[in-house]
Design a protein around this motif. Structure first.
Motif, PDB file in Angstrom:
ATOM      1  N   ASP A   1      21.782 -30.403  -4.434  1.00  0.00           N
ATOM      2  CA  ASP A   1      22.439 -29.229  -5.473  1.00  0.00           C
ATOM      3  C   ASP A   1      21.365 -29.310  -6.667  1.00  0.00           C
ATOM      4  O   ASP A   1      20.635 -29.973  -6.762  1.00  0.00           O
ATOM      5  N   LEU A   2      21.602 -28.117  -7.234  1.00  0.00           N
ATOM      6  CA  LEU A   2      20.386 -28.151  -8.502  1.00  0.00           C
ATOM      7  C   LEU A   2      20.433 -29.278  -9.290  1.00  0.00           C
ATOM      8  O   LEU A   2      19.255 -29.861  -9.709  1.00  0.00           O
TER       9      LEU A   2
ATOM     10  N   SER B   1      18.970 -32.582  -7.763  1.00  0.00           N
ATOM     11  CA  SER B   1      17.790 -32.344  -7.825  1.00  0.00           C
ATOM     12  C   SER B   1      16.981 -32.921  -9.057  1.00  0.00           C
ATOM     13  O   SER B   1      15.955 -33.652  -8.935  1.00  0.00           O
TER      14      SER B   1
ATOM     15  N   HIS C   1      16.536 -25.861  -4.151  1.00  0.00           N
ATOM     16  CA  HIS C   1      17.697 -26.191  -5.400  1.00  0.00           C
ATOM     17  C   HIS C   1      17.293 -26.244  -6.623  1.00  0.00           C
ATOM     18  O   HIS C   1      17.796 -25.714  -7.567  1.00  0.00           O
TER      19      HIS C   1
ATOM     20  N   ARG D   1      16.301 -22.825  -8.252  1.00  0.00           N
ATOM     21  CA  ARG D   1      17.382 -21.851  -8.677  1.00  0.00           C
ATOM     22  C   ARG D   1      17.529 -22.174 -10.060  1.00  0.00           C
ATOM     23  O   ARG D   1      18.033 -20.840 -10.751  1.00  0.00           O
TER      24      ARG D   1
END
Ligand code: EPU
Length: 418
Positions: free
Chosen positions: A368-369, A372, A393, A396
């Motif tokens: 996920d963001l 990462s 990710h 985003r």
């Protein structure tokens, strides 16, 4: 699919400019749906999530003109009231169109966002709030369908503090008939920024930034202009990077007040932080001490900084206890950090992190963001090369992360995966 490669061991020094906040920009761009003229937003970060929300607004009939970091949105031509599965599944924040559509068109059909890697993330409080404002809500075939002739002000208590839930209901209440009181509302700076935008449109809102927000509904809202506030999580991520590498980094274009909890924990860990206006200088010239952290709603320590702080604690002296109280599954980065040599054990919502002498580069997978981002940070100090896969990710929510990291001395680049 692209991957990011980091060669560890470089000390970060220099200056980096912080971009506009993704989580402020998303609801603010959506709020343009509440007016029937051209709203202009500046300092909008260039990110995948922003492109996703703009596509959704266009699919609803709004006209979008993007010029660098300035976005103009004209919702005079708003025609459709449906947010389809294909757009919502890419980004949960798409649920933010629900209330503005009902307020403006009297109807919305929005695909239900599913769970995501970090938790179940239900939207029951958005729906309960909208229902309290007089909408009828029907859930069928994976969609929420909401209808109301004119929403009516109400007293709404949020069982749990919810950021996008508060934002969604605040947008509905701005155009409702009568007074709405939101209790146990989110106090995040992004909620305050949205309230400022709505007030610029002519809304009557008091108490934004406290847990009780009072909204006196108005008949209509007019277009406005607004500069998106700085991204406190991007700033916090660079602060952690500076601390981790024993660096000396100055962040510009940030809002130090929004970073008090993060700054406080870094200072406890031995990092020197000096703020001046919209700049923050982060200097780390001694070993990092371990500090315990508990994620909380604002102004507490943000869950969106938990993974990054865990990397710092993995390289600290001693043992740190990190407790995640907002999301039930936000430790997915732990197994990847362990692959790099971190010593972390998890029990329920608590991670015990024992500092290690060194991390060692390896291929890892972003989940996920913020996970990462934590892997990039770990790569900065790991010996050798760390390859981060599934980097979509990170795209985003971090604008030009490799360029910004390189600017302050990191050895980081992107490669096409075979
Ligand atoms: N919750 C419910 N019911 C609801 C809404 C939320 O039970 O109707 C629960 C959630 O499951 C969670 C807690 O309440 O356990 C808090 O969730 P919240 O609604 O505040 O999260 P969100 O609004 O969906 C925003 C950010 C997240 C950030 C959280 C917490 C945006 C677009 N997203 O999500 O950002 O982690 O607040 O601060 O603003 C990120 O940027 O990486 C990110 C995940």
């Amino acid at each position: 699919m692209d991957k990011i490669v980091v060669e560890g061991g470089k000390r970060l020094t220099g200056t980096v400019a912080i971009s506009g906040a993704k989580n402020a920009a998303l609801p603010i761009l959506v709020s343009a749906l509440l007016t029937d003229g051209v709203c202009t937003f500046t300092n909008v970060p260039d990110l995948q999530d922003i492109r996703s929300i703009l596509l959704l607004l266009e699919s609803l009939g709004a006209r979008v003109v993007a010029d660098g970091h300035t976005i103009k949105i004209d919702a005079a031509t708003l025609a459709a009231s449906e947010a389809p599965y294909d757009l919502v599944r890419k980004m949960r924040a798409s649920i933010l169109v629900l209330c503005p559509l009902v307020a403006r068109l009297g109807h919305a059909r929005v695909s239900l966002p599913g769970g995501c890697a970090i938790g179940a993330r239900p939207i029951n409080l958005h729906l309960k709030g909208l229902e309290r404002l007089g909408a009828t809500i029907d859930i069928r075939h994976g969609y929420v369908e909401a209808r109301a002739h004119r929403l009516k002000g109400a007293d709404i208590y949020f069982d749990t503090v919810t950021v996008t839930g508060t934002e969604n209901i605040m947008m509905a209440a701005a155009l409702a008939d009568g007074v709405t009181v939101l209790r146990n509302a989110a106090r995040e700076p992004e909620v305050v920024a949205l309230a400022e935008v709505l007030m610029g449109m002519g809304a009557d809102i008091q108490g934004a930034g406290t847990s009780v927000v009072t909204i006196n509904g108005v008949e209509e809202l007019r277009p406005t202009t607004f500069e998106i506030i700085p991204d406190r999580i991007e700033a916090g991520t660079f602060m952690a990077a500076a601390a981790l590498t024993g660096g000396d980094v100055t962040l510009t274009h940030c809002q130090p007040d929004h970073l008090s909890a993060v700054s406080d924990k870094l200072q406890q860990a031995g990092v020197v932080i000096r703020s001046q206006g919209t700049s923050l200088r982060v200097t780390a010239d001694k070993a990092i001490a371990s500090v315990d952290v508990r994620t909380q709603t604002y102004p507490g320590f943000p869950t969106d900084m938990q993974a990054q702080f865990m990397v710092l604690m993995s390289c600290a002296e001693g043992q740190s206890i990190i407790k995640e109280t907002i999301f039930e599954n936000r430790f997915i980065h732990v197994s990847e950090l362990r692959r790099l040599g971190a010593d972390i054990t998890i029990s329920g919502d608590t991670a015990v992190v024992r500092g290690v002498k060194a991390l060692f580069g390896a291929p890892v997978m972003a989940s996920d963001l913020r996970a990462s981002a934590s892997l990039v940070l770990a790569g900065l100090v790991a010996e050798g090369l760390t390859e981060i896969n599934r980097v979509y990710h990170i795209d985003r929510g971090y604008e030009q992360i490799e360029e910004k990291m390189r600017q302050i001395g990191a050895a980081i680049w992107r490669e096409k995966a075979s």
